[in-house]
Design an enzyme around this catalytic site. Structure first.
Site, PDB file in Angstrom:
ATOM      1  N   SER A  58       0.835  -1.214   0.000  1.00 18.38           N
ATOM      2  CA  SER A  58       0.000   0.000   0.000  1.00 18.38           C
ATOM      3  C   SER A  58       0.862   1.255   0.000  1.00 18.38           C
ATOM      4  O   SER A  58       2.033   1.226   0.414  1.00 18.38           O
ATOM      5  CB  SER A  58      -0.889  -0.005   1.247  1.00 18.38           C
ATOM      6  OG  SER A  58      -1.529   1.234   1.412  1.00 18.38           O
ATOM      7  N   TYR A  84      -2.035   5.434  -4.108  1.00 20.31           N
ATOM      8  CA  TYR A  84      -3.141   6.371  -3.933  1.00 20.31           C
ATOM      9  C   TYR A  84      -2.636   7.664  -4.565  1.00 20.31           C
ATOM     10  O   TYR A  84      -1.699   8.286  -4.045  1.00 20.31           O
ATOM     11  CB  TYR A  84      -3.441   6.584  -2.450  1.00 20.31           C
ATOM     12  CG  TYR A  84      -4.295   5.497  -1.834  1.00 20.31           C
ATOM     13  CD1 TYR A  84      -5.467   5.072  -2.458  1.00 20.31           C
ATOM     14  CD2 TYR A  84      -3.954   4.921  -0.624  1.00 20.31           C
ATOM     15  CE1 TYR A  84      -6.266   4.088  -1.886  1.00 20.31           C
ATOM     16  CE2 TYR A  84      -4.747   3.936  -0.044  1.00 20.31           C
ATOM     17  CZ  TYR A  84      -5.897   3.531  -0.688  1.00 20.31           C
ATOM     18  OH  TYR A  84      -6.684   2.559  -0.126  1.00 20.31           O
ATOM     19  N   THR A 136      -5.190   2.705  -7.237  1.00 23.18           N
ATOM     20  CA  THR A 136      -6.521   2.490  -6.649  1.00 23.18           C
ATOM     21  C   THR A 136      -7.395   3.712  -6.932  1.00 23.18           C
ATOM     22  O   THR A 136      -7.030   4.844  -6.615  1.00 23.18           O
ATOM     23  CB  THR A 136      -6.393   2.246  -5.134  1.00 23.18           C
ATOM     24  OG1 THR A 136      -5.613   1.063  -4.947  1.00 23.18           O
ATOM     25  CG2 THR A 136      -7.756   2.052  -4.485  1.00 23.18           C
ATOM     26  N   LYS A 155      -7.273  -0.390  -9.911  1.00 22.34           N
ATOM     27  CA  LYS A 155      -8.023  -1.160  -8.904  1.00 22.34           C
ATOM     28  C   LYS A 155      -9.337  -0.459  -8.573  1.00 22.34           C
ATOM     29  O   LYS A 155      -9.357   0.761  -8.377  1.00 22.34           O
ATOM     30  CB  LYS A 155      -7.168  -1.290  -7.636  1.00 22.34           C
ATOM     31  CG  LYS A 155      -7.833  -2.032  -6.486  1.00 22.34           C
ATOM     32  CD  LYS A 155      -6.820  -2.307  -5.375  1.00 22.34           C
ATOM     33  CE  LYS A 155      -7.385  -3.169  -4.266  1.00 22.34           C
ATOM     34  NZ  LYS A 155      -8.046  -2.431  -3.219  1.00 22.34           N
ATOM     35  N   HIS A 159     -13.142  -2.922  -2.838  1.00 19.17           N
ATOM     36  CA  HIS A 159     -12.399  -2.498  -1.642  1.00 19.17           C
ATOM     37  C   HIS A 159     -12.921  -3.215  -0.390  1.00 19.17           C
ATOM     38  O   HIS A 159     -12.912  -2.671   0.710  1.00 19.17           O
ATOM     39  CB  HIS A 159     -12.515  -0.983  -1.472  1.00 19.17           C
ATOM     40  CG  HIS A 159     -11.280  -0.325  -0.914  1.00 19.17           C
ATOM     41  ND1 HIS A 159     -10.411   0.421  -1.668  1.00 19.17           N
ATOM     42  CD2 HIS A 159     -10.775  -0.285   0.337  1.00 19.17           C
ATOM     43  CE1 HIS A 159      -9.439   0.888  -0.897  1.00 19.17           C
ATOM     44  NE2 HIS A 159      -9.638   0.465   0.329  1.00 19.17           N
TER      45      HIS A 159
HETATM   46  C1  FNR Z   1      -7.828  -2.203   2.521  1.00 18.70           C
HETATM   47  N1  FNR Z   1      -7.806  -2.070   1.140  1.00 18.70           N
HETATM   48  C2  FNR Z   1      -6.913  -1.216   0.543  1.00 18.70           C
HETATM   49  N2  FNR Z   1      -6.842  -1.118  -0.803  1.00 18.70           N
HETATM   50  C3  FNR Z   1      -5.931  -0.320  -1.403  1.00 18.70           C
HETATM   51  O1  FNR Z   1      -5.893  -0.244  -2.629  1.00 18.70           O
HETATM   52  N3  FNR Z   1      -5.041   0.384  -0.639  1.00 18.70           N
HETATM   53  C4  FNR Z   1      -5.052   0.348   0.712  1.00 18.70           C
HETATM   54  O2  FNR Z   1      -4.240   0.977   1.363  1.00 18.70           O
HETATM   55  C5  FNR Z   1      -6.053  -0.443   1.330  1.00 18.70           C
HETATM   56  N4  FNR Z   1      -6.164  -0.468   2.691  1.00 18.70           N
HETATM   57  C6  FNR Z   1      -7.017  -1.362   3.303  1.00 18.70           C
HETATM   58  C7  FNR Z   1      -7.053  -1.441   4.691  1.00 18.70           C
HETATM   59  C8  FNR Z   1      -7.834  -2.407   5.303  1.00 18.70           C
HETATM   60  C9  FNR Z   1      -7.836  -2.516   6.776  1.00 18.70           C
HETATM   61  C10 FNR Z   1      -8.591  -3.311   4.512  1.00 18.70           C
HETATM   62  C11 FNR Z   1      -9.400  -4.411   5.154  1.00 18.70           C
HETATM   63  C12 FNR Z   1      -8.596  -3.189   3.145  1.00 18.70           C
HETATM   64  C13 FNR Z   1      -8.655  -2.946   0.302  1.00 18.70           C
HETATM   65  C14 FNR Z   1      -7.961  -4.252  -0.010  1.00 18.70           C
HETATM   66  O3  FNR Z   1      -6.917  -4.062  -0.921  1.00 18.70           O
HETATM   67  C15 FNR Z   1      -8.944  -5.271  -0.624  1.00 18.70           C
HETATM   68  O4  FNR Z   1      -9.578  -4.693  -1.733  1.00 18.70           O
HETATM   69  C16 FNR Z   1      -9.969  -5.740   0.407  1.00 18.70           C
HETATM   70  O5  FNR Z   1      -9.347  -6.044   1.628  1.00 18.70           O
HETATM   71  C17 FNR Z   1     -10.740  -6.958  -0.100  1.00 18.70           C
HETATM   72  O6  FNR Z   1     -11.780  -7.285   0.772  1.00 18.70           O
HETATM   73  P1  FNR Z   1     -11.677  -8.475   1.848  1.00 18.70           P
HETATM   74  O7  FNR Z   1     -11.541  -9.747   1.074  1.00 18.70           O
HETATM   75  O8  FNR Z   1     -10.500  -8.194   2.700  1.00 18.70           O
HETATM   76  O9  FNR Z   1     -12.960  -8.399   2.623  1.00 18.70           O
END
Ligand code: FNR
Length: 388
Positions: free
Chosen positions: A129, A153, A179, A260, A284
């Site tokens: 990330s 980001y 993203t 994404k 997400h």
């Molecule tokens: C994320 N996700 C996410 N995505 C991204 O592009 N950059 C990021 O910094 C983050 N940060 C983040 C923090 C937390 C705590 C979570 C749970 C998720 C989204 C992540 O990449 C992914 O799309 C999701 O976690 C998918 O959903 P599930 O399977 O974890 O429920």
């Protein structure tokens, strides 16, 4: 890791010597243990989603709507779960989705490095990330020899975006994942109830605070004035990109560029016309919008629209069978999110490795039992809707 399914033999044989698994096997148990060890604000940040969390529940439930038709007389004694992506060969079809604040989920506060080490040990790539405790250069070093991707980001300051991408390239990341669905934060009642948002406390901002372009815009360095640096981060964080920005994004790197958050086939087509190398279908994890549509339900349309361009997928993957179903729908690789965050919280690097091995073992054994020795044989017509 040998044959992934062999993990179960290790566990049963250890049982013969009186050793029970130290770490939970089931997602629900790992989640419960993680919630017991993490501070309350982190539990709400990781477990929580948008609105009443219907979307994140739907993401998980969507997998129950499909079943794989078993085939017999196949003798699938050897399974090949490896994939090719952007000219790279990976031993497994899964990857670790980017999780900002993963850094904080580790007992020692260096969860980004722990995730990278787990990637290094397993060959499962990490998408690092933008929001990390340790700078991307340190994460890249810990990943070696497993290739990693850097998630961007996109800041409003274009020079800062360029700087971050060029640093990721120099550090050895193999693709850039932009993203699109998080230029602002969705309505998250759990976090709102505790008035807690880690980044606004200056946490997980190492990539910004170590960036020459970011630092040049501060009157005093973050080490001397954390609050001002954090406010500057809040000012530049979210860029509401439009199609007009795509040529510029594309021009930032020669590395494979993925986007994404894509859920509509038209968006996939237009992005591919604009030169992206991969589509990342995801909502997400239901953290950003509570529209109620499961990401899995969007996947077939995106795969059809993308043609030969690889489609990565995440959101709601909790088991090895989920991985297989997403692959059968045409995902080129399947992202694991919250499960590895919980593995990290409970067991550090070993906890992540365990979560990944459990997922891979289940996926591998599912392919063995149901008679699908290769991923190419997992086709959409082998899936059936499950009547409820
Ligand atoms: C994320 N996700 C996410 N995505 C991204 O592009 N950059 C990021 O910094 C983050 N940060 C983040 C923090 C937390 C705590 C979570 C749970 C998720 C989204 C992540 O990449 C992914 O799309 C999701 O976690 C998918 O959903 P599930 O399977 O974890 O429920």
């Amino acid at each position: 890791m040998g044959r992934f399914g062999d993990y179960q033999n290790e566990i049963y044989i250890a049982g013969l010597h009186g050793h029970q698994p130290r770490l939970p096997i089931r997602f629900e148990e790992m989640q419960a243990k993680a919630h017991a060890v993490l501070p309350a604000s982190l539990v709400s940040y990781v477990a929580g989603g948008c609105g009443n969390e219907r979307t994140q529940d739907a993401n998980v439930a969507a997998f129950d709507g499909w079943g794989l038709v078993p085939r017999m007389f196949v003798g699938a004694t050897e399974r090949d779960l490896s994939i090719d992506l952007f000219g790279l060969k990976f031993p497994t079809p899964i990857f670790m989705s980017p999780i900002g604040v993963i850094g904080l989920c580790a007992q020692d506060g260096h969860g980004d490095l722990a995730t990278a080490r787990a990637a290094s040990q397993t060959g499962v790539p990490m998408v690092a990330s933008t929001l990390t405790v340790d700078p991307l250069e340190d994460v890249a070093k810990a990943l070696d020899p497993t290739p990693g991707f850097f998630q961007l980001y996109t800041p409003t300051d274009r020079e800062l975006a360029e700087s971050l991408v060029h640093r990721a390239e120099a550090a050895g990341f193999k693709a850039i994942v932009v993203t699109l669905d998080t230029w602002l934060t969705g309505w998250r009642p759990r976090d709102l109830s505790t008035a807690s948002f880690p980044q606004l406390r200056g946490l997980c901002l190492a990539n910004y605070f170590s960036d020459p372009r970011f630092r040049a815009q501060l009157a005093r360095p973050p080490e001397q004035d954390l609050q001002a640096a954090t406010m500057q981060w809040a000012r530049v964080f979210g860029n509401p990109l439009t199609w007009d920005d795509l040529p510029w994004l594309r021009s930032l790197t020669r590395l494979p560029l993925l986007i994404k958050g894509i859920c509509h086939p038209d968006d996939a087509r237009r992005a591919i016309d604009g030169g992206v190398d991969g589509i990342y279908c995801s909502n997400h994890g239901g953290r950003q919008a509570n529209g109620g549509l499961a990401a899995l339900d969007m996947l077939p349309g995106i795969v059809a629209a993308a043609g030969k361009v690889p489609v990565l997928f995440d959101s709601g993957v909790r088991t090895g069978t989920d991985v297989i179903k997403a692959l059968a729908m045409g995902a080129a690789a399947v992202g694991i999110g919250r499960p590895y965050a919980y593995g990290l919280a409970v067991g550090g690097v070993a906890g992540i490795v365990h979560v990944l091995r459990c997922l891979l073992a289940e996926a591998d054994l599912y392919m063995a039992v149901d008679g699908y020795p290769r991923i190419a044989e997992l086709r959409p017509d082998m899936l059936r809707r499950v009547a409820r």
